[in-house]
Design an enzyme around this catalytic site. Structure first.
Site, PDB file in Angstrom:
ATOM      1  N   LYS A 283       0.855  -1.183   0.000  1.00  0.00           N
ATOM      2  CA  LYS A 283       0.000   0.000   0.000  1.00  0.00           C
ATOM      3  C   LYS A 283       0.895   1.239   0.000  1.00  0.00           C
ATOM      4  O   LYS A 283       1.849   1.302   0.772  1.00  0.00           O
ATOM      5  CB  LYS A 283      -0.897  -0.044   1.240  1.00  0.00           C
ATOM      6  CG  LYS A 283      -2.197   0.688   1.075  1.00  0.00           C
ATOM      7  CD  LYS A 283      -3.237   0.233   2.068  1.00  0.00           C
ATOM      8  CE  LYS A 283      -4.452   1.138   1.951  1.00  0.00           C
ATOM      9  NZ  LYS A 283      -5.618   0.626   2.647  1.00  0.00           N
ATOM     10  N   GLU A 369     -20.505  -4.915   9.012  1.00  0.00           N
ATOM     11  CA  GLU A 369     -21.475  -4.082   9.728  1.00  0.00           C
ATOM     12  C   GLU A 369     -22.595  -4.908  10.359  1.00  0.00           C
ATOM     13  O   GLU A 369     -23.011  -4.655  11.490  1.00  0.00           O
ATOM     14  CB  GLU A 369     -22.058  -3.017   8.791  1.00  0.00           C
ATOM     15  CG  GLU A 369     -21.080  -1.907   8.411  1.00  0.00           C
ATOM     16  CD  GLU A 369     -20.072  -2.301   7.329  1.00  0.00           C
ATOM     17  OE1 GLU A 369     -20.239  -3.397   6.729  1.00  0.00           O
ATOM     18  OE2 GLU A 369     -19.125  -1.531   7.074  1.00  0.00           O
ATOM     19  N   ARG A 398     -26.210  -1.530   5.649  1.00  0.00           N
ATOM     20  CA  ARG A 398     -25.912  -2.956   5.531  1.00  0.00           C
ATOM     21  C   ARG A 398     -26.558  -3.776   6.645  1.00  0.00           C
ATOM     22  O   ARG A 398     -26.730  -4.979   6.505  1.00  0.00           O
ATOM     23  CB  ARG A 398     -24.396  -3.167   5.665  1.00  0.00           C
ATOM     24  CG  ARG A 398     -23.602  -2.991   4.432  1.00  0.00           C
ATOM     25  CD  ARG A 398     -23.675  -4.254   3.593  1.00  0.00           C
ATOM     26  NE  ARG A 398     -23.182  -4.029   2.260  1.00  0.00           N
ATOM     27  CZ  ARG A 398     -21.919  -4.186   1.898  1.00  0.00           C
ATOM     28  NH1 ARG A 398     -21.028  -4.571   2.772  1.00  0.00           N
ATOM     29  NH2 ARG A 398     -21.565  -3.963   0.661  1.00  0.00           N
TER      30      ARG A 398
END
Ligand SMILES: Cc1ncc(C[n+]2csc(CCOP(=O)(O)OP(=O)(O)O)c2C)c(N)n1
Length: 633
Positions: A283, A369, A398
């Site tokens: 990353k 979630e 969600r």
């Protein structure tokens, strides 16, 4: 330096470049991303990490007939640059009328779905593959997923649904061992056990080391040559995990090595079985600071291109999320039974200080979630722990059923700190947190409230557990005042009158109270005096305060930063209808029902007909007033 990027107007142009030229192109793409994001901010580290893999995929496959389905799609900047969007729209990425920071099918046929919420790529791709096969088409489907995608239940449901005989289905796993913060949980362990070794020789060395550790037989195993090493490798590699789901596993491969990836991807064309290619990437690759601190550079603020340091932010004022984070540390220190849950949003929700101080009581559950909400129900069940579930408004969508069944129906007093409730500015349509009141208000027994400033947020957080029922406290990511006042015990369901007047009643939600008070000032100059009330609670409504105001007012404005469908306006309209207030005139100011792309706060308010000037005009044209002349000072 030849400008190769300028020469790419569509992906097939890549095939005109040599490997060396493609490597140079990767550098140019990286520079372009850095230049634009140094001004606009955005998902920097994820995009820097996926430059080579995107080039290699576009080289080997034929988008858009071969469908690239990026999960979340925050890492699509290289894809955008290679698919005809390297123009001034890229300079305005994440800005009003510029390119979206996510996949956006209205921008390009190369973007197949709007995306922004994690975990959808595998399901969407499987669905596309199903339709493709039914129509007997020959294209490839390529879901491109991050390692954190595998912490989403939805991704695991899709994995479980893969047919072994599925053809031309190539899952690309971009594994950088990071979500926004460090990745969590067992799924990530499956990926990360040996990936940290960047080369095959080190990989084998590691296997040797592991083999030697096996009591009594280690040395024997180590000597048995490649075959045994392979079988031990299987014990520790990610392959068996994916192979259980019918995916042939290839990897791990250096996701920055074009020379390895291009021939591999070319060889994967027309495969008669589904495969997963496991790429390990870094990353922030190519920018030292971002590699060192990928968390800070995930959603980067504008930065200095030379030093790579973030530009100092103009304001030092507190924000609602920051105040929430500070309050959590304070409350956790005072109360050892307090537990906070975050589904992978510890940084954005300002919970890192609490995680550092109370790691056992500030729990990151990954991008999950639904689980976060149901898990909160489990922790809160015996009422020995006080649970706060911190969740962005847009991602709470969600977990609707979990909220209904595992919290409200069970009457468990979980407190939901609903962050980013409001317009999502740079993120756009997938991220606006403007629908939650609509679904929250249908849940029996759920308290819904919104503080207008930081102090009230603290009071609501302090009071919520005393109400002994599920509570939703929603707040935006916005600067706010934090007056240093004592924390008062907030009674349930009590609003406040902020200003009194005779001609108009403005009912404003949360931070919109400030705008209501400013509008009141401007109306006063025209001889119109308005009462402004802050209901604080949408449920239960302060019917006493409303009733009192309605004795005096027949003109009502509701003001909220929420969809007009199902927000404060609809709550008030319903109240008026049920209680027989038929002689009142109402103007509901809120977000009209359509989808909104990204932009600055003021640009979007304007587009929504909700900027201060426009609201004033709307009030003046909606109602007939008989203004009193204003005395000139
Ligand atoms: C449902 C949902 N929850 C949370 C987020 C916020 N979010 C955006 S990107 C991200 C991390 C993604 O990690 P990964 O897929 O591994 O990609 P990377 O950025 O590491 O390349 C998260 C948690 C989201 N987009 N969707």
């Amino acid at each position: 330096m030849t400008d190769f990027l300028e020469r790419i107007s569509e992906p097939k142009d890549l095939r005109l470049l040599s490997l060396e030229e493609l490597t140079q192109l990767a550098g140019e793409v990286r520079l372009r991303i850095l230049e634009v994001l140094s001004v606009n901010g955005g998902h920097l580290a994820s995009n820097l990490g996926s430059v080579e893999l995107t080039i290699a995929l576009h080289y080997a496959f034929s988008s858009p007939s071969d469908a690239f389905i990026f999960d979340v799609s925050h890492q699509t900047y290289t894809h955008k640059l290679l698919t005809g969007r390297n123009d001034e729209r890229f300079d305005r990425i994440r800005q009003y009328k510029g390119l979206s920071g996510f996949a956006h099918p209205k921008e390009s046929p190369h973007d197949h779905f709007f995306a922004g919420h994690a975990g959808t790529a595998l399901s969407l791709a499987l669905g596309m593959a199903q339709a493709r096969d039914l129509m007997q088409e020959e294209t490839h489907i390529l879901p491109i997923i991050g390692d954190a995608t595998l912490t989403c239940g939805l991704s695991l449901e899709a994995l479980n649904n893969i047919r072994k005989e599925l053809k031309r289905f190539v899952v690309v796993l971009n594994d950088n061992a990071m979500s926004i913060s460090h990745n969590v949980g067992g799924v990530t362990n499956i990926l990360s056990r040996l990936i940290s070794n960047p080369t095959t020789s080190r990989w084998m060395h590691e296997l040797d080391r592991l083999a030697l550790k096996i009591p009594h037989y280690g040395a024997f195993f180590s000597k048995q040559g490649h075959k045994l090493k392979e079988s031990i490798k299987n014990l520790v590699s990610s392959a068996p995990f994916f192979e259980q789901f019918g995916l042939s596993y290839i990897g791990p491969i250096d996701g920055h090595d074009l020379k390895k990836m291009i021939p591999l991807f070319l060889a994967l064309r027309d495969l008669p079985m589904p495969v997963i290619v496991h790429l390990y990437t870094k990353k922030g690759y190519g920018m030292e600071q971002a590699e060192k601190d990928p968390i800070a550079y995930h959603g980067a603020k504008p930065f200095d291109l030379l030093t790579c340091e973030f530009l100092p932010s103009k304001s030092k004022k507190a924000t609602f999320p920051k105040i929430f984070g500070q309050q959590m540390v304070k409350m956790a220190a005072e109360d050892p039974s307090l537990v906070v849950i975050t589904p992978a949003m510890s940084l954005g929700s300002c919970l890192d200080p609490m995680r550092a101080k109370f790691p056992d009581r500030c729990l990151d559950v990954g991008i999950a979630e639904g689980h976060a909400v149901t898990f909160a129900g489990g922790i809160g069940k015996k009422r020995t722990c006080k649970v706060i579930c911190s969740i962005y408004a847009t991602f709470l969508q969600r977990a609707l059923d979990n909220l209904f069944q595992d919290i409200c129906l069970q009457e468990i007093p979980v407190v939901f700190a609903i962050d980013r409730a409001g317009i999502a500015t740079g993120d756009g349509a997938t991220h606006h947190g403007i629908y939650d009141i609509g679904f929250l208000k249908t849940m029996p027994g759920l308290v819904i409230c919104q503080p207008r400033d930081g102090h009230l947020l603290k009071e609501l957080l302090a009071a919520a557990f005393a109400w002994n029922q599920p509570v939703a406290i929603r707040y935006p990511n916005m600067e706010t005042l934090e007056p240093d006042l004592p924390i008062q015990k907030r009674p349930l369901g009590k609003g406040e009158e902020l200003a009194s007047g005779d001609d108009l009643l403005i009912i404003a939600l949360g931070h919109m109270c400030e705008q209501a008070l400013q509008i009141r000032e401007e109306l006063l100059e025209k001889g119109i005096s308005a009462t402004v009330i802050d209901p604080i609670f949408l449920k239960p409504l302060d019917t006493e305060l409303l009733g009192k105001c309605l004795l005096k007012h027949q003109r009502i404005v509701t003001l909220e930063e929420h969809s007009l469908q199902g927000g404060l306006g609809s709550v008030i309209n319903h109240f008026l209808m049920v209680h027989g207030f038929t002689n009142v005139q109402v103007l509901n100011v809120g977000i009209p029902e359509r989808f909104y792309d990204q932009g600055s706060y003021s640009q979007l308010l304007k587009e929504m007909d909700m900027d201060k000037e426009r609201i004033l005009q709307r009030i003046l044209s909606h109602f007939t007033f008989h203004p009193q002349p204003v005395e000139k000072k």
